[in-house]
Write an enzyme that holds these catalytic residues in place. Sequence first.
Site, PDB file in Angstrom:
ATOM      1  CB  CYS A   2      -0.877   0.022   1.237  1.00 24.45           C
ATOM      2  SG  CYS A   2      -1.918  -1.417   1.406  1.00 24.45           S
ATOM      3  NE  ARG A  27       5.011   1.486  -1.401  1.00 20.91           N
ATOM      4  CZ  ARG A  27       5.798   1.568  -0.338  1.00 20.91           C
ATOM      5  NH1 ARG A  27       6.950   2.159  -0.430  1.00 20.91           N
ATOM      6  NH2 ARG A  27       5.429   1.079   0.821  1.00 20.91           N
ATOM      7  CD1 TRP A  74      -0.087  -5.807  -3.385  1.00 25.01           C
ATOM      8  CD2 TRP A  74      -0.169  -6.735  -1.368  1.00 25.01           C
ATOM      9  NE1 TRP A  74       0.437  -7.072  -3.483  1.00 25.01           N
ATOM     10  CE2 TRP A  74       0.392  -7.663  -2.260  1.00 25.01           C
ATOM     11  CE3 TRP A  74      -0.320  -7.107  -0.026  1.00 25.01           C
ATOM     12  CZ2 TRP A  74       0.810  -8.934  -1.860  1.00 25.01           C
ATOM     13  CZ3 TRP A  74       0.086  -8.372   0.370  1.00 25.01           C
ATOM     14  CH2 TRP A  74       0.644  -9.263  -0.555  1.00 25.01           C
ATOM     15  CG  ASN A  99       0.329   2.376   3.590  1.00 25.74           C
ATOM     16  OD1 ASN A  99      -0.689   2.391   2.916  1.00 25.74           O
ATOM     17  ND2 ASN A  99       1.471   2.887   3.188  1.00 25.74           N
ATOM     18  N   GLY A 100      -0.752  -0.896   6.490  1.00 24.05           N
ATOM     19  CA  GLY A 100      -0.459  -1.728   7.658  1.00 24.05           C
ATOM     20  C   GLY A 100      -1.651  -2.592   8.031  1.00 24.05           C
ATOM     21  CD  GLU A 482      18.152 -13.203  -6.739  1.00 19.77           C
ATOM     22  OE1 GLU A 482      17.520 -13.666  -5.773  1.00 19.77           O
ATOM     23  OE2 GLU A 482      17.830 -12.146  -7.304  1.00 19.77           O
ATOM     24  CE  LYS A 486      14.743 -11.536  -8.989  1.00 22.13           C
ATOM     25  NZ  LYS A 486      15.476 -11.180  -7.794  1.00 22.13           N
ATOM     26  CD  GLU A 489      10.601 -11.856  -7.444  1.00 25.14           C
ATOM     27  OE1 GLU A 489      11.751 -12.028  -7.876  1.00 25.14           O
ATOM     28  OE2 GLU A 489      10.346 -11.075  -6.522  1.00 25.14           O
ATOM     29  CG  HIS A 505      21.896 -36.679  -1.243  1.00 23.60           C
ATOM     30  ND1 HIS A 505      22.276 -37.810  -0.561  1.00 23.60           N
ATOM     31  CD2 HIS A 505      23.039 -36.067  -1.619  1.00 23.60           C
ATOM     32  CE1 HIS A 505      23.595 -37.868  -0.501  1.00 23.60           C
ATOM     33  NE2 HIS A 505      24.087 -36.814  -1.143  1.00 23.60           N
ATOM     34  CE  LYS A 604      11.854  -3.106  -5.472  1.00 26.33           C
ATOM     35  NZ  LYS A 604      12.690  -4.184  -6.006  1.00 26.33           N
TER      36      LYS A 604
HETATM   37  C1  AGP Z   1      13.094  -9.986  -4.900  1.00 28.81           C
HETATM   38  O1  AGP Z   1      13.075 -10.152  -6.268  1.00 28.81           O
HETATM   39  C2  AGP Z   1      11.811 -10.028  -4.228  1.00 28.81           C
HETATM   40  N1  AGP Z   1      10.837  -9.195  -4.798  1.00 28.81           N
HETATM   41  C3  AGP Z   1      11.794 -10.146  -2.721  1.00 28.81           C
HETATM   42  O2  AGP Z   1      12.225 -11.442  -2.459  1.00 28.81           O
HETATM   43  C4  AGP Z   1      12.614  -9.155  -1.885  1.00 28.81           C
HETATM   44  O3  AGP Z   1      13.979  -9.353  -2.101  1.00 28.81           O
HETATM   45  C5  AGP Z   1      12.261  -9.346  -0.404  1.00 28.81           C
HETATM   46  O4  AGP Z   1      10.912  -9.045  -0.214  1.00 28.81           O
HETATM   47  C6  AGP Z   1      13.108  -8.525   0.519  1.00 28.81           C
HETATM   48  O5  AGP Z   1      12.939  -7.166   0.291  1.00 28.81           O
HETATM   49  P1  AGP Z   1      13.960  -6.115   0.881  1.00 28.81           P
HETATM   50  O6  AGP Z   1      15.272  -6.360   0.256  1.00 28.81           O
HETATM   51  O7  AGP Z   1      13.379  -4.765   0.518  1.00 28.81           O
HETATM   52  O8  AGP Z   1      14.007  -6.322   2.370  1.00 28.81           O
END
Ligand code: AGP
Length: 609
Positions: A2, A27, A74, A99-100, A482, A486, A489, A505, A604
């Site tokens: 949000c 965001r 959101w 927000n929150g 990672e 990616k 995601e 394993h 975000k």
């Molecule tokens: C990364 O591509 C993600 N969108 C997500 O995992 C992100 O890295 C995570 O939410 C942590 O965010 P931050 O680095 O702002 O703490």
Amino acid sequence: MCGIVGAVAQRDVVGVLTEGLRRLEYRGYDSCGVAVLQHGAPRRVRSVERVANLADQVQEASLSGTIGVAHTRWATHGAPVTDNAHPIFSRDEIALVHNGIIENHEPLRDELKALGYVFESDTDTEVIAHLIHHTREQDPSRDLLTAVQRALQRLRGAYAIAVFAKNEPDRVIGARAGSPLVIGVGERGNYLASDAMALSGTAEHFIFLEEGDIAVLSCDGVHIVDRDGATVRREVQAQHTSHYAAELGPYRHYMQKEIFEQPDVVADATERVRSITPALFGPNAQRAFSEIDSLLLLACGTSYYSALTAKYWLESIAGIPTQVEIASEYRYRESVVNPCAMVVVVSQSGETADTLAALKHAQELGHHHTLAICNVPHSSMMRLTELQYLTGAGPEIGVASTKAFTTQLVALFLLALTLGKERGHVSADDEARALRQLHHLPAALNSVLALEPQIVSWAEALARKDHALFLGRGVHYPIALEGALKLKEISYVHAEAYPAGELKHGPLAIVTNEMPVITIAPNDALLEKLKSNIQEVRARGGQLYVLADAGTKIESRDGVRVIQLPEHYGPLSPILHVVPLQLLAYHTACARGTDVDKPRNLAKSVTVE
Ligand code: AGP
């Protein structure tokens, strides 16, 4: 997640509010809305479409006013439908954005219903609006600030709010407790937002509210009281302008732009480093580093993977015992506390709820040495820690983190060198060699980016698959993780990552001739072991996509596609090998036609639990 914008000015504020929302779009949100005080009453427009559509609707409705609040939502409590979109009204007298999460919204809702309040949404936010309304009704002065102060005392949870009232046409009130809120100080008006970026172009000076602060904004000024109701002065800071503007420029997506910005942001981070010194981490770092015997790194998502990569560096270069933990796990488990361990939080935003809570938890447990490695200068984590390192990647708009990751890796590598030098593990020669490598990194990154056409051809094949397996060994295992993150995601291809030694394993069972296996194969000490793992995959028909580098000596052949990075980069190799994986995810997502910068269900900055 949000986003909040609020404004009070000597002119119509609708443009500032909608532009602010546009700047917060990155965001992630599923509905949005604007409310202003017009002809003596709150009026609003809300939408489950994009901010651009909202702006059209606002124009059609001829919304205008000199005070107002706006929001991108959101969904947490209640579906993403118009009725749940903010601003939320109470009896057409109070307009509020939030927000929150309010944890005790259920008993408060029952109480307010019993008092005759009719709820029009499923949100926890509506509780706050009615509570402020009711509290104000009870007070003969009908003062909005008093009502906000009293109402907030009854809330449990984390929040930032912005609110205005029908009968106080000259002020907007903002409050923060657990969610960020910043005031933008202008000449003919004052503004607030959950992220300073929303106000860029509108205000040049900012006040970052402290936890528990309530701010009353009018055209004449900003009055701030703390959680005890005492008037407080907070520092007014000039705008931090990043030259990595949040504009898209010639790129198709922010993620693509941010991938290609990496040589520049890494150059910014490395060029200024002429020698390895604790001062890189702030004036108090020397003493703090001399008092610690280990590290505990806490983070989420991509930031967690940079921390995992750093564990290899910290233990091998600095010889310092290092633990890495997912913040959401650490904060809720019973752990054995070593007060001599420095807690390092790694975060792009500095506001991730789990990482922030983990930091506070560690501090409560007695960890007094803390360091934030973070990309946002005035973020909560930067303000709560003893030491700070600003990664300086500039605004990262794409939900999928890229340049924030590589700059985190640079920061963590510098941390390993610094601690190594302090502890006598890094000689002058080691330092000089490491600095040479760091300074050459931007050029090396550029030559990796030049491999993009080859990666596009891999992406075309991957886009037709539903699953993918990523393999790496040693310091490249977190890079495999990672790469898998990616891919899933933004392209929604199911991806898993394993240390290649784990294949036998279990995961080997899912390898068939339908399974793409993306393997990171640098020419390091584990290469021969990795080649055996590659044979295991090939023997089961797995389709290998190998990211090799100079001297790896793996050739493309039937079922084995190889892209060779021009250089082998020693300990910094993860920073180069992650780039083709970012490009692979990006082009796979493009080929599948997904919303690259705003992938489904994701935000975000994850500022709620
Ligand atoms: C990364 O591509 C993600 N969108 C997500 O995992 C992100 O890295 C995570 O939410 C942590 O965010 P931050 O680095 O702002 O703490």
